[in-house]
Design a protein around this motif. Structure first.
Motif, mmCIF file in Angstrom:
data_model
loop_
_atom_site.group_PDB
_atom_site.id
_atom_site.type_symbol
_atom_site.label_atom_id
_atom_site.label_comp_id
_atom_site.label_asym_id
_atom_site.label_seq_id
_atom_site.Cartn_x
_atom_site.Cartn_y
_atom_site.Cartn_z
ATOM 1 N N GLU A 119 27.509 48.349 43.324
ATOM 2 C CA GLU A 119 27.635 47.553 42.105
ATOM 3 C C GLU A 119 29.081 47.184 41.819
ATOM 4 O OE1 GLU A 119 25.731 49.917 39.127
ATOM 5 O OE2 GLU A 119 23.720 49.409 39.832
ATOM 6 N N ASN A 120 30.038 48.010 42.275
ATOM 7 C CA ASN A 120 31.447 47.743 42.000
ATOM 8 C C ASN A 120 32.146 46.984 43.121
ATOM 9 O OD1 ASN A 120 31.317 49.068 39.532
ATOM 10 N ND2 ASN A 120 31.697 51.049 40.453
ATOM 11 N N GLU A 121 31.507 46.782 44.245
ATOM 12 C CA GLU A 121 32.093 46.088 45.382
ATOM 13 C C GLU A 121 31.543 44.671 45.481
ATOM 14 O OE1 GLU A 121 34.477 47.236 47.620
ATOM 15 O OE2 GLU A 121 34.627 48.798 46.115
ATOM 16 N N THR A 122 32.263 43.817 46.195
ATOM 17 C CA THR A 122 31.767 42.472 46.473
ATOM 18 C C THR A 122 30.720 42.571 47.567
ATOM 19 O OG1 THR A 122 33.881 41.488 45.886
ATOM 20 C CG2 THR A 122 32.397 40.164 47.245
ATOM 21 N N ILE A 123 29.544 42.011 47.302
ATOM 22 C CA ILE A 123 28.476 41.996 48.293
ATOM 23 C C ILE A 123 28.048 40.558 48.514
ATOM 24 C CG2 ILE A 123 27.615 44.319 47.768
ATOM 25 C CD1 ILE A 123 25.306 42.897 46.251
ATOM 26 N N TYR A 124 27.324 40.349 49.594
ATOM 27 C CA TYR A 124 26.830 39.017 49.929
ATOM 28 C C TYR A 124 25.313 39.071 49.976
ATOM 29 C CZ TYR A 124 31.679 38.473 51.223
ATOM 30 O OH TYR A 124 33.032 38.444 51.190
ATOM 31 N N LYS A 177 14.815 29.560 59.386
ATOM 32 C CA LYS A 177 13.831 29.436 60.469
ATOM 33 C C LYS A 177 12.406 29.677 59.977
ATOM 34 C CE LYS A 177 16.831 30.930 64.260
ATOM 35 N NZ LYS A 177 17.082 32.012 65.229
ATOM 36 N N ILE A 178 12.222 30.563 58.989
ATOM 37 C CA ILE A 178 10.856 30.891 58.543
ATOM 38 C C ILE A 178 10.411 30.071 57.337
ATOM 39 C CG2 ILE A 178 10.915 33.221 59.488
ATOM 40 C CD1 ILE A 178 11.292 34.246 56.601
ATOM 41 N N GLY A 179 11.216 29.083 56.929
ATOM 42 C CA GLY A 179 10.722 28.184 55.897
ATOM 43 C C GLY A 179 11.497 28.130 54.603
ATOM 44 N N PHE A 180 12.741 28.575 54.578
ATOM 45 C CA PHE A 180 13.576 28.485 53.390
ATOM 46 C C PHE A 180 14.818 27.646 53.714
ATOM 47 C CE2 PHE A 180 11.145 32.344 52.686
ATOM 48 C CZ PHE A 180 10.778 32.230 51.359
ATOM 49 N N PRO A 181 14.639 26.338 53.899
ATOM 50 C CA PRO A 181 15.762 25.503 54.337
ATOM 51 C C PRO A 181 16.880 25.383 53.302
ATOM 52 C CG PRO A 181 13.890 24.130 53.743
ATOM 53 C CD PRO A 181 13.411 25.558 53.698
ATOM 54 N N ASP A 182 16.594 25.624 52.035
ATOM 55 C CA ASP A 182 17.613 25.497 50.992
ATOM 56 C C ASP A 182 18.358 26.809 50.734
ATOM 57 O OD1 ASP A 182 16.922 22.856 50.618
ATOM 58 O OD2 ASP A 182 15.433 23.322 49.086
ATOM 59 N N ALA A 183 18.069 27.845 51.505
ATOM 60 C CA ALA A 183 18.718 29.143 51.295
ATOM 61 C C ALA A 183 20.217 29.018 51.544
ATOM 62 C CB ALA A 183 18.112 30.189 52.225
ATOM 63 N N PHE A 184 21.005 29.748 50.731
ATOM 64 C CA PHE A 184 22.456 29.747 50.931
ATOM 65 C C PHE A 184 23.009 31.130 50.600
ATOM 66 C CE2 PHE A 184 21.714 28.246 46.602
ATOM 67 C CZ PHE A 184 22.567 29.038 45.856
ATOM 68 N N VAL A 185 24.209 31.398 51.118
ATOM 69 C CA VAL A 185 24.862 32.691 50.933
ATOM 70 C C VAL A 185 25.784 32.604 49.717
ATOM 71 C CG1 VAL A 185 26.424 34.398 51.937
ATOM 72 C CG2 VAL A 185 24.773 33.211 53.391
ATOM 73 N N ALA A 186 25.709 33.636 48.887
ATOM 74 C CA ALA A 186 26.604 33.726 47.730
ATOM 75 C C ALA A 186 27.189 35.122 47.664
ATOM 76 C CB ALA A 186 25.849 33.402 46.437
ATOM 77 N N SER A 187 28.388 35.217 47.111
ATOM 78 C CA SER A 187 29.012 36.535 46.936
ATOM 79 C C SER A 187 28.816 36.980 45.482
ATOM 80 C CB SER A 187 30.496 36.475 47.297
ATOM 81 O OG SER A 187 31.143 35.461 46.564
ATOM 82 N N TYR A 188 28.640 38.296 45.301
ATOM 83 C CA TYR A 188 28.361 38.870 43.980
ATOM 84 C C TYR A 188 29.252 40.082 43.752
ATOM 85 C CZ TYR A 188 24.054 36.133 44.091
ATOM 86 O OH TYR A 188 23.151 35.118 44.153
ATOM 87 N N LYS A 189 29.588 40.317 42.489
ATOM 88 C CA LYS A 189 30.288 41.540 42.099
ATOM 89 C C LYS A 189 29.856 41.881 40.685
ATOM 90 C CE LYS A 189 34.693 43.843 41.984
ATOM 91 N NZ LYS A 189 36.072 43.815 42.403
ATOM 92 N N ASP A 190 29.563 43.144 40.452
ATOM 93 C CA ASP A 190 29.104 43.620 39.142
ATOM 94 C C ASP A 190 27.906 42.821 38.640
ATOM 95 O OD1 ASP A 190 31.125 45.545 38.990
ATOM 96 O OD2 ASP A 190 32.539 44.096 38.162
#
Length: 200
Positions: A119-124, A177-190
């Protein structure tokens, strides 16, 4: 943006509700295990004091009986020594049982601390949907690493908690590949989104 069938959306909503319930139950279990850990520490301390008192008492009895005459007290000394050895063995077995319980509780505590660290670290994470309604069941019982983040006026639904951007990008490619063409990566913190990352 691709069209999603209402039945598929309802199934996703149900899965999300299930996942939220599972996560709440896990947090409740962690709280219970933390209470048990505190109780176990108190029991261990009390047991250590009690064991020390028994050992001192046993040694005092042994010393007292050793000071008496050899002929009349030889048999009494042997009985006290045997009784002290038996009680020490019983306390050693009890201490070993408490140590095992403490080890089990330590594992739960480590899980709880790891969760706090995340929860305190940056995750993706990989965002797959953005919805208006929070009470949607979008996760299955197998997906416990999910995020539901409020981005006014929408709730962003993301799957996976990754330490590195590369891991999240690899996972995003699999979701595409399995059907989520709009998926994207985001970074989160807290629990808050920092930014949308590169899809590569």
């Amino acid at each position: 943006m691709p069209f999603i069938e209402e039945s598929d959306l309802l199934d996703l909503h149900k899965d999300l509700d299930k996942s939220q319930i599972i996560n709440e139950r896990l947090l409740d279990q962690i709280k219970v295990k933390n209470k048990e850990l505190k109780k176990s520490k108190i029991q261990r301390n009390v047991l250590a004091v009690f064991t020390t008192m028994i050992l001192i008492g046993g040694l005092a009895i042994f010393s007292f009986t050793a000071g008496l005459s050899q002929s009349s007290n030889a048999m009494v000394d042997n009985q006290h020594v045997l009784m002290s050895i038996d009680s020490v063995d019983a306390y050693r077995a009890r201490l070993e049982t408490l140590r095992k319980k403490n080890d089990e509780l330590s594992l739960v505590k480590e899980f709880y601390l790891a969760k706090k660290f995340i929860e305190n670290e940056t995750i993706y994470s990989v965002q797959v949907k953005s919805l208006v309604d929070k009470n949607l069941s979008l996760t299955s019982e197998g997906l416990t690493n999910t995020l539901l983040v409020k981005n006014n006026p929408f709730y962003a639904y993301s799957v996976g908690n990754f330490e590195t951007l590369q891991e999240a990008q690899t996972f995003r490619r699999e979701l595409v590949k399995i059907g989520f063409p709009d998926a994207f990566v985001a970074s989160y913190k807290d629990g808050k989104r920092l930014k949308i990352e590169s899809p590569n």
